[in-house]
Design an enzyme around this catalytic site. Sequence first.
Site: not given
Length: 337
Positions: A62, A157, A221
């Site tokens: 992303h 991420h 994350e």
Amino acid sequence: MTHILQSNTDFLALSRQQPDCLTPGQFTLSNGTVVSVIAAGIIQFEPAATATEDVVLSCGVHGNETAPIEICDELVQRILRGELTVCQRVLVIFGNLAAMDIGQRFVEENMNRLFSGEHSRGPGLINDERRRAQRLEQAVAEFFQQGQGQRHHYDLHTAIKPSQHEKFAVYPYRPHDDYNTESLRFLAACDVHAILLSNGPTTTFSYYSADTFDAIAFTVELGKVRPFGENDMSRFAAAKDAITRLVCEPQPNWPSYRAEDFSIYKVNQVILRQQEDFRLGFGDDVPNFTAFQQGDVLAEESGALYTAQQDGEAIVFPNAKVALGQRAVLTLLPAEL
Ligand SMILES: O=C(O)CCC(=O)N[C@@H](CCC(=O)O)C(=O)O
Ligand SMILES: [Zn+2]
């Protein structure tokens, strides 16, 4: 012939700005590390001596999740400058270069829904994200097939929402519930102490490596989405240090696994957005892992009302703007390993 990376070690900047200069090729650093430029944003390092671990580090799947990109950028540059010497095989992937340039999660399509062949399914749709997901799969496949070590893939991420657990990891679905607590020791060293057990196959990058190559694989994350240059890198110090040790130390001595160091959750509901009018039942500022009471409305859309099925059911990754048919929120219940 010398490779451009032998005089300019800024692999990420070259990948983003002058990808045509990054010809695929190999050269050896003075410490014996063999560097292979696979493609723009994809680079491999192999130590002079036999490695025991084959480690894939991916970031920027992303484009707006910048802290992991900054961590991997620094790692690659330090290896290329000879400041760090790898003792494991390492493949570093900067996923969605075009999305980084526009500071967005993706350009046309969420790339982390396109793995395990999903890039080639559907009604003949071709776009840069689909081509890139296929290229990344190929790079990972070749890397693992050429190695002989324990396979790892950490897909790094940052989350869109604030979170009650600042750092957490998604453990891709294991059909036989063979979760490996040993592999959580590295995550603890990264300061990751919350784990989500996925409840079914997905088309994410980490699931691809876990399912296809039986790699120890996680979506990790590491914090919250912020623009380039706006990350408080002190919050990533432990993760940066652990990642460096993972690839540069022969046998890092991670902390022993202790159940009490982890909060484990299992996915209870995968709520998909099916209609244009899909909306969440809670505000934009509600943090990941907030718990609800049975019957609380979590989301609604024409023809459907989604509620918490149990007291204490928590939400994660809420996003009412996902494409139709995609996951708009997950619900979690406490679990054990
Ligand atoms: O915060 C969010 O809503 C998204 C953060 C993110 O990109 N998470 C990954 C998780 C992938 C997985 O479930 O393994 C994603 O949504 O792709
Ligand atoms: Zn992400």
